[in-house]
Write a protein that holds these residues in place. Structure first.
Motif: not given
Length: 179
Positions: A36-39, A44-47
């Motif tokens: 459960d990550l913040s937006v 940032e993870l996607t980047k």
């Protein structure tokens, strides 16, 4: 430059390591993304996943260039003096964009990263110009079709290196702007 077996072996080894790092990091980050990550964290993870992919592709293109050099050495074919001069200018631009990208990535410095995109456009223009000059040499029988295929592969690898550097720089800039 001339093909060097030791350099080629180092490139092959490094590319293999990059592939393993991408796989390991990508697998880990995908597990993290299931949490459960913040937006912002999710963005940032996607980047980071995209950057990892771009670095892996840089390794692929380095390997591609190494194999082209080997092919030229094996077939004992050489570019004309004029083509070599053109390629030297392109090589220097590619080395510079890699250097700028690495500096921006390691230091997380958007001020360095903003210089990558203009250089990527310069590399695109160099590639177009070299292709155009090659066509003129072909028309005048100053080059062979076989060397044209090698040159085309070389130019495509260089262009893609610049594109991946630009992608990495864009992520660095975007992250800095969002922070």
């Amino acid at each position: 430059d001339k093909w060097d077996a030791a350099v080629a072996e180092e490139i092959t080894y490094s590319e293999s390591k990059i592939d393993k790092y991408e796989d390991t990091l990508g697998t880990y980050l995908l597990k993290v993304s299931a949490q459960d990550l913040s937006v912002q964290d999710s963005t940032e993870l996607t980047k980071i996943l995209h950057i990892i992919g771009d670095f892996e592709r840089l390794g692929d293109h380095a390997l591609g260039l190494s194999r082209l050099a080997e092919e030229m050495g094996t077939k004992e074919v050489k570019f004309s003096t004029q083509a070599n001069e053109e390629i030297k200018v392109l090589k220097n631009a590619v080395l510079e964009i890699i250097s700028l990208t690495m500096e921006a990535f390691v230091t997380e410095n958007a001020s360095s990263a903003i210089h990558v995109e203009p250089l990527e456009r310069v590399i695109d223009e160099l590639v177009k110009e070299i292709k155009s000059l090659h066509i003129e040499r072909l028309k005048n029988n100053h080059c062979t079709i076989e060397l044209g295929f090698v040159l085309s592969d070389l130019l495509n690898n260089c262009k893609r290196i610049a594109d991946h550097c630009s992608n990495i720089a864009a992520c660095i800039i975007d992250t800095a702007n969002n922070n």
